[in-house]
Design a protein around this motif. Structure first.
Motif, PDB file in Angstrom:
ATOM      1  N   GLU A  22      42.793  51.407  41.428  1.00 37.82           N
ATOM      2  CA  GLU A  22      42.333  51.542  40.078  1.00 37.82           C
ATOM      3  C   GLU A  22      42.393  50.322  39.414  1.00 37.82           C
ATOM      4  O   GLU A  22      41.690  49.923  38.643  1.00 37.82           O
ATOM      5  CB  GLU A  22      43.368  52.500  39.440  1.00 37.82           C
ATOM      6  N   ALA A  23      43.569  49.449  39.741  1.00 33.44           N
ATOM      7  CA  ALA A  23      43.549  48.188  39.129  1.00 33.44           C
ATOM      8  C   ALA A  23      42.574  47.230  39.333  1.00 33.44           C
ATOM      9  O   ALA A  23      41.896  46.275  38.651  1.00 33.44           O
ATOM     10  CB  ALA A  23      45.060  47.367  39.667  1.00 33.44           C
ATOM     11  N   ALA A  24      42.021  47.216  41.026  1.00 32.92           N
ATOM     12  CA  ALA A  24      41.083  46.383  40.999  1.00 32.92           C
ATOM     13  C   ALA A  24      39.781  46.723  40.335  1.00 32.92           C
ATOM     14  O   ALA A  24      38.726  46.066  40.112  1.00 32.92           O
ATOM     15  CB  ALA A  24      40.694  46.608  42.575  1.00 32.92           C
ATOM     16  N   SER A  25      39.503  48.095  40.307  1.00 34.98           N
ATOM     17  CA  SER A  25      38.319  48.728  39.546  1.00 34.98           C
ATOM     18  C   SER A  25      38.329  48.154  38.186  1.00 34.98           C
ATOM     19  O   SER A  25      37.247  47.649  37.540  1.00 34.98           O
ATOM     20  CB  SER A  25      38.384  50.063  39.597  1.00 34.98           C
ATOM     21  N   LEU A  26      39.383  48.219  37.509  1.00 29.52           N
ATOM     22  CA  LEU A  26      39.423  47.534  35.975  1.00 29.52           C
ATOM     23  C   LEU A  26      39.131  46.226  35.997  1.00 29.52           C
ATOM     24  O   LEU A  26      38.638  45.655  35.089  1.00 29.52           O
ATOM     25  CB  LEU A  26      41.087  47.837  35.648  1.00 29.52           C
ATOM     26  N   ASP A  27      39.268  45.377  37.178  1.00 28.26           N
ATOM     27  CA  ASP A  27      39.012  43.874  37.112  1.00 28.26           C
ATOM     28  C   ASP A  27      37.869  43.647  37.451  1.00 28.26           C
ATOM     29  O   ASP A  27      37.304  42.723  37.721  1.00 28.26           O
ATOM     30  CB  ASP A  27      39.970  43.436  38.164  1.00 28.26           C
ATOM     31  N   GLY A  28      36.908  44.841  37.805  1.00 29.15           N
ATOM     32  CA  GLY A  28      35.714  44.708  37.991  1.00 29.15           C
ATOM     33  C   GLY A  28      34.985  44.516  39.741  1.00 29.15           C
ATOM     34  O   GLY A  28      33.890  44.312  39.911  1.00 29.15           O
ATOM     35  N   ALA A  29      36.060  44.924  40.376  1.00 29.41           N
ATOM     36  CA  ALA A  29      35.786  44.889  41.782  1.00 29.41           C
ATOM     37  C   ALA A  29      34.910  46.083  42.274  1.00 29.41           C
ATOM     38  O   ALA A  29      35.335  47.228  42.067  1.00 29.41           O
ATOM     39  CB  ALA A  29      37.027  44.971  42.708  1.00 29.41           C
ATOM     40  N   GLN A  47      36.603  45.698  47.023  1.00 31.06           N
ATOM     41  CA  GLN A  47      37.861  46.268  47.049  1.00 31.06           C
ATOM     42  C   GLN A  47      38.338  46.563  48.536  1.00 31.06           C
ATOM     43  O   GLN A  47      39.378  46.250  49.185  1.00 31.06           O
ATOM     44  CB  GLN A  47      37.649  47.751  46.472  1.00 31.06           C
ATOM     45  N   TYR A  57      39.184  42.746  49.914  1.00 29.18           N
ATOM     46  CA  TYR A  57      40.518  42.047  49.236  1.00 29.18           C
ATOM     47  C   TYR A  57      41.538  43.068  48.750  1.00 29.18           C
ATOM     48  O   TYR A  57      42.604  42.396  48.728  1.00 29.18           O
ATOM     49  CB  TYR A  57      40.100  41.401  47.899  1.00 29.18           C
TER      50      TYR A  57
END
Length: 298
Positions: free
Chosen positions: A192-199, A204, A207
């Motif tokens: 979820e945090a990676a998605s918010l960062d645009g990954a 995903q 990394y």
């Protein structure tokens, strides 16, 4: 008035030692003693019937400098491991990623891909032997329907290791299940945090997922390497080490020296050489693992 303590047989420590007794007795009798005796036998001439006769380094010298088959067995075993370890790792991980999706019927697919793992090894090898037969084999029959000539899957030096590798790839379900458990242990909030960062999905995986499952990859790498280095049944049942020793794994060569040639001392020496090879490679991988294995408590 003093309170009476528990009888010694009801104390936790005593019960723990009672449960450990089978291992405490079994290890020295069933593991340690045979290993030490095989180490002694490696320095002896021994036919398995008469008492071993001490010969020093004779067996090791013969294997390393005279035996024409030993080095070919080492080469074949390493080549087999080189082919199979990377492929099974990638294949097992790819299947685990695909089967980690939340779609209807996914559990059925997981069972289907895992089924080959529970088939008894000898039965599976006999099945594949029928598939690979040059004359009446199922695979050459299918190729014939396509107008392609028969292939010597088990009789060609260039093809035989590839044929035996297919059996390993077919049974990759066990590795897939372990990878699947590793994927499912990755916390969802990280994604979820990676998605918010645009990954994206690939970012995903590269990394987030891969670094988080590196302990599982490390485990699979070690067990996969050891398994390939100890390959035996495929050669013993399907090829007899042929053609021209092109599938003569070192484990099969140990078997031939011991049970066909009655050179038990030489077979013990070869076993210890294999043990040292596996030990060295395992130690190297453990040392290198510090640079690529991530643990959450690091």
């Amino acid at each position: 008035m003093k309170r009476k303590g528990k009888p010694f047989w009801r104390k936790e420590g005593f019960q723990a030692y009672m449960f450990m007794i089978p291992t405490l007795i079994g290890f020295p009798v069933l593991c340690a003693y045979p290993m030490l005796y095989s180490l002694y036998s490696a320095f002896c001439d021994w036919d398995g019937i008469n008492s071993p006769v001490w010969r020093g380094l004779k067996n090791f010298k013969y294997l390393l400098t005279i035996d024409p088959v030993f080095w070919k067995s080492i080469k074949v075993t390493f080549l087999f491991a080189l082919i199979n370890v990377p492929v099974t790792l990638v294949l097992g991980l790819a299947l685990a990623v695909l089967l980690n999706k939340k779609i209807p019927g996914i559990k059925l697919f997981r069972v289907i891909y895992y089924l080959p793992t529970i088939v008894p090894g000898v039965a599976a090898i006999i099945l594949w032997q029928f598939i690979f037969k040059s004359d009446v084999g199922l695979l050459n029959g299918l190729l014939g329907q396509l107008g392609i000539g028969p292939v010597g899957w088990l009789t060609s030096e260039k093809v035989v290791l590839f044929s035996l590798s297919i059996i390993k790839w077919w049974g990759v379900g066990g590795m897939m299940i372990i990878f699947l458990s590793g994927l499912q242990s990755v916390p969802a909030d990280i994604f979820e945090a990676a998605s918010l960062d645009g990954a994206t999905g690939w970012a995903q995986f590269k990394y987030v997922t891969l670094p988080m499952i590196t302990p599982v990859i490390f485990l699979q790498l070690i067990t996969g390497l050891i398994g390939c280095m100890q390959s035996f049944a495929e050669a013993q049942i399907m090829t007899g080490g042929g053609p021209n020793y092109s599938s003569n794994f070192i484990n099969y060569d140990i078997y031939v020296n011991a049970f066909s040639n009655q050179k038990y001392g030489r077979a013990c020496a070869e076993s210890w050489i294999l043990f040292l090879i596996i030990l060295v490679f395992t130690a190297l991988i453990f040392k290198k693992s510090e640079s690529f294995v991530y643990y959450e408590n690091d």
